[in-house]
Design a protein around this motif. Structure first.
Motif, PDB file in Angstrom:
ATOM      1  N   TYR A 158       0.831  -1.203   0.000  1.00 49.59           N
ATOM      2  CA  TYR A 158       0.000   0.000   0.000  1.00 49.59           C
ATOM      3  C   TYR A 158       0.861   1.247   0.000  1.00 49.59           C
ATOM      4  CZ  TYR A 158      -3.261   3.619   1.414  1.00 49.59           C
ATOM      5  OH  TYR A 158      -3.980   4.782   1.464  1.00 49.59           O
ATOM      6  N   ASN A 159       1.926   1.234   0.820  1.00 52.01           N
ATOM      7  CA  ASN A 159       2.880   2.329   0.818  1.00 52.01           C
ATOM      8  C   ASN A 159       4.259   1.791   1.157  1.00 52.01           C
ATOM      9  OD1 ASN A 159       3.099   2.196   3.706  1.00 52.01           O
ATOM     10  ND2 ASN A 159       1.263   3.467   3.888  1.00 52.01           N
ATOM     11  N   ASP A 160       5.251   2.657   1.183  1.00 59.46           N
ATOM     12  CA  ASP A 160       6.637   2.211   1.398  1.00 59.46           C
ATOM     13  C   ASP A 160       6.823   1.509   2.740  1.00 59.46           C
ATOM     14  OD1 ASP A 160       7.778   3.078  -1.022  1.00 59.46           O
ATOM     15  OD2 ASP A 160       7.826   5.147  -0.300  1.00 59.46           O
ATOM     16  N   ASP A 185       9.062  -5.073 -11.297  1.00 61.05           N
ATOM     17  CA  ASP A 185       8.724  -4.556  -9.977  1.00 61.05           C
ATOM     18  C   ASP A 185       7.510  -3.627 -10.057  1.00 61.05           C
ATOM     19  OD1 ASP A 185       9.117  -4.121  -7.204  1.00 61.05           O
ATOM     20  OD2 ASP A 185      10.036  -2.194  -7.662  1.00 61.05           O
ATOM     21  N   ILE A 186       6.622  -3.742  -9.066  1.00 57.11           N
ATOM     22  CA  ILE A 186       5.435  -2.882  -8.979  1.00 57.11           C
ATOM     23  C   ILE A 186       5.578  -1.994  -7.747  1.00 57.11           C
ATOM     24  CG2 ILE A 186       2.934  -2.821  -8.694  1.00 57.11           C
ATOM     25  CD1 ILE A 186       3.749  -3.861 -11.378  1.00 57.11           C
ATOM     26  N   PRO A 187       5.578  -0.685  -7.900  1.00 61.75           N
ATOM     27  CA  PRO A 187       5.746   0.218  -6.761  1.00 61.75           C
ATOM     28  C   PRO A 187       4.499   0.229  -5.883  1.00 61.75           C
ATOM     29  CG  PRO A 187       5.238   1.473  -8.729  1.00 61.75           C
ATOM     30  CD  PRO A 187       5.401   0.045  -9.172  1.00 61.75           C
ATOM     31  N   PRO A 188       4.570   0.818  -4.688  1.00 67.95           N
ATOM     32  CA  PRO A 188       3.391   0.918  -3.823  1.00 67.95           C
ATOM     33  C   PRO A 188       2.192   1.509  -4.548  1.00 67.95           C
ATOM     34  CG  PRO A 188       5.336   1.554  -2.602  1.00 67.95           C
ATOM     35  CD  PRO A 188       5.773   1.358  -4.031  1.00 67.95           C
ATOM     36  N   SER A 189       1.017   0.972  -4.246  1.00 69.92           N
ATOM     37  CA  SER A 189      -0.188   1.324  -5.005  1.00 69.92           C
ATOM     38  C   SER A 189      -0.632   2.762  -4.789  1.00 69.92           C
ATOM     39  CB  SER A 189      -1.327   0.376  -4.619  1.00 69.92           C
ATOM     40  OG  SER A 189      -1.596   0.457  -3.226  1.00 69.92           O
ATOM     41  N   ASN A 190      -0.222   3.384  -3.671  1.00 70.33           N
ATOM     42  CA  ASN A 190      -0.686   4.760  -3.419  1.00 70.33           C
ATOM     43  C   ASN A 190       0.326   5.809  -3.863  1.00 70.33           C
ATOM     44  OD1 ASN A 190       1.306   4.570  -1.446  1.00 70.33           O
ATOM     45  ND2 ASN A 190       0.118   5.742   0.054  1.00 70.33           N
ATOM     46  N   ARG A 191       1.423   5.386  -4.486  1.00 70.88           N
ATOM     47  CA  ARG A 191       2.461   6.341  -4.836  1.00 70.88           C
ATOM     48  C   ARG A 191       2.047   7.220  -6.014  1.00 70.88           C
ATOM     49  NH1 ARG A 191       8.221   3.832  -5.581  1.00 70.88           N
ATOM     50  NH2 ARG A 191       7.962   3.499  -3.343  1.00 70.88           N
TER      51      ARG A 191
END
Length: 612
Positions: free
Chosen positions: A100-102, A589-595
């Protein structure tokens, strides 16, 4: 002593052979938000119509929603399939797993964005039995309120989704109150309540279809956020009743407890609009049964999709006390809901401690209407009709699919609070996945809600007995694991990119290369101390679309290579690698969804690209 509604008429020769069914589903209405459920602290909300309705049928004290949030409960009620089995465990869904976040240590697993068309809904089953089917209100079993599939795609002849008084097109909630002006779209009626299109749509369906067997699914938008009312009279009434000042800050309300006058007004409005449904059924002659009212041949279920939402940033909404927590949590406050049932042959004014669940509605409705169970459908709930048609003193008449007395209900919510939960008899066990995955053990919470006589012990879930009763805790944990395994539930995952580091994250694999040969795709990776034990292909067939939706399928592991075949129409794809410690590695790689709001497809492999 209980009495039955029209017992003599139930078997009357001239009675129509197909009873009507109305299922009313409130949105975020808590167990302690309805007057007739009031225990301990007095409830300030007034619900005279629901209280009266409770006296005309059966009130369940121990009723539950299938999930602690909206969409999975709705899909479960409509399909009869447990959220864990359906892989529909939270709202929205249909995205590749990502933190969800870092700072998120755990990652929610993939879960479906929709109830699939292959799931045969209550409406579809009843249509095959000659019923006209209607939906009025909220749907939300797809990735978005307006995304495919819609009610008309899953068996509903009539569907309307107008939010009515819950719309928020106004400068703030201290302006734009309804008036008696004829041009006001929310014009106050003779009782001083605003016009509510959602309620009018439900009544329109009843009026237009009263001459034939009907099923109405009335999924009211009340009392979901945003918390506001267009009835200034009610807002003032609840300020006075709650002994709180009239609001001056339109954006905040932070007085603790059941002290929110906006919410109080919403609850009473819900009761009023639902009461209009009851009044219509009670006072409209049944065209199929002259001399009798529609209510004499109509089963009505009233419940909520999950427990009450206690607060969101800047606002205290309600309080589920004595239950702990609320919506988005599998503790009692998040899943215990009001449940009232009235209908032909069902006793009046009876209160029961029998456990019930929203999953029970589908098989019960089929029994009431003598509708055949659709081919291939296996219900995760129980048929309540034998119990409701008995003296209601023997809960063992509620049986599971194996024909045994049902004394167990479980929940799986690998999101936010990260819990799986099981209730067996009077005991309830909570498995907290954060502790399980980070500590490498299974710290459990065990509560005794009721004793063997169904007398209240600890519905507050305040006294954790796990350390005092370790054998029982482990036994219930094994039963929970069996339920999760049987339903192929997806557990949460660990974030291998956590900035502070997690135990064993130095052992995760490293993707090396990928390629494609026709519809076949592959990737290679290097292990670094932890064995990769599972691989999935995540793919979408509408990459870049407004409602971009992703699906999951198993991929084949062969040493340090993973392979899969792209389904027809795939536009983008990626691989998920899961190791023995439950760490997730996405490739790419998939970054955090809320970024950012960047579509996942922009980070994934293009299926239209050339093989490498």
């Amino acid at each position: 002593m209980s009495t039955a509604i029209g017992v003599a008429d139930v078997f009357a020769d001239d009675r129509p052979d197909k009873p009507n069914v109305v299922l009313i589903l409130a949105d975020d209405l808590g167990w302690q938000d309805v007057g007739c459920y009031d225990i301990d602290e007095p409830c300030p909300y007034e619900t005279p119509n629901l209280d009266r309705f409770a006296g005309e049928g059966v009130k369940f004290w121990q009723a539950y929603s299938p999930a602690p949030t909206c969409a999975p409960s709705r899909a479960a009620i409509l399909s009869g399939k447990h959220p864990a089995r359906a892989q529909k465990t939270h709202v929205v869904g249909g995205a590749p797993p990502s933190a969800y976040n870092d700072n998120s240590a755990l990652i929610s697993p993939w879960y479906s964005g929709r109830m699939p068309l292959s799931d045969v809904t209550i409406a579809e089953a009843l249509k095959d039995n000659g019923y006209t089917t209607g939906h009025a209100g909220k749907w939300h079993v797809a990735i978005n309120h307006n995304a495919f599939p819609q009610p008309e795609d899953q068996g509903f002849d009539y569907t309307r989704a107008d939010r009515g008084v819950t719309k928020t097109a106004r400068p703030n909630r201290l302006t734009g109150f309804a008036t008696t002006d004829e041009s006001d779209p929310y014009r106050l009626d003779e009782n001083g309540f605003p016009f509510h299109q959602n309620s009018a749509d439900a009544l329109t369906f009843l009026e237009e279809n009263k001459s034939k067997p009907f099923f109405l699914y009335h999924a009211t938008w009340l009392v979901h956020a945003p918390i506001h009312t267009r009835c200034e009279r009610l807002l003032k009434k609840y300020c006075e009743k709650m002994n709180v000042p009239f609001p001056t800050d339109p954006g905040h309300w932070e007085i603790e407890g059941q002290k929110n006058p906006f919410y109080g007004a919403m609850v009473e409005m819900l009761d009023y609009y639902v009461g209009r449904i009851f009044h219509y059924l009670d006072n409209t002659e049944d065209p199929r049964w002259p001399g009798h009212m529609l209510s004499e041949n109509t089963y009505v279920i009233f419940t909520s999709d999950n427990g009450g939402m206690e607060r969101h940033p800047g606002e205290v909404i309600t309080d589920n006390y004595p239950l702990d927590k609320g919506k988005i949590n599998a503790k009692e406050g998040g899943v215990r809901v009001p449940l009232l049932i009235r209908g032909p042959g069902i006793a009046e004014g009876v209160e029961t401690e029998a456990m019930a669940n929203g999953l029970d509605f589908y098989p019960t409705i089929l029994a009431w209407t003598e509708t055949r169970t659709p081919d291939g459908v296996k219900f995760d709930g129980a048929d309540l009709s034998p119990f409701l048609n008995s003296d209601l003193s023997d809960a063992s008449r509620i049986v599971d699919r194996n024909g045994e007395a049902r004394d167990t209900i479980f929940w799986h919510f690998p999101h936010s609070s990260m819990q799986s939960t099981i209730r067996v008899g009077g005991y309830k066990l909570i498995r907290n996945w954060t502790d399980v995955l980070l500590e490498g053990n299974v710290p459990l919470e065990l509560y005794q809600l009721y004793d063997s006589d169904n007398q209240r012990v600890d519905i507050e879930e305040a006294n954790n007995l796990a350390a005092k009763m370790p054998e029982l805790a482990e036994s219930l944990n094994r039963q929970l694991e069996e339920k999760l395994s049987d339903s192929k539930a997806s557990p949460p995952l660990l974030n291998s990119k956590h900035p502070k580091g997690l135990p064993n994250d130095n052992k995760v694999c490293r993707p090396i290369d990928h390629g494609r040969d026709g519809d076949g795709v592959w990737a290679t990776f290097e292990e670094n101390g932890a064995k990769v034990v599972k691989a999935n292909l995540l793919y979408t067939d509408n990459g870049g679309h407004r409602y971009e939706e992703w699906y999951r399928m198993p991929a084949m592991l062969d040493g340090n290579r993973v392979t899969a075949t792209l389904p027809p129409g795939t536009t983008h794809y990626l691989f998920n690698l899961i190791d023995e410690n439950q760490f997730l590695v996405s490739y790419p790689d998939i970054p955090p969804s809320n970024r950012s709001k960047t579509p996942f497809s922009e980070r994934a492999f293009e299926a239209s690209g050339k093989g490498q």
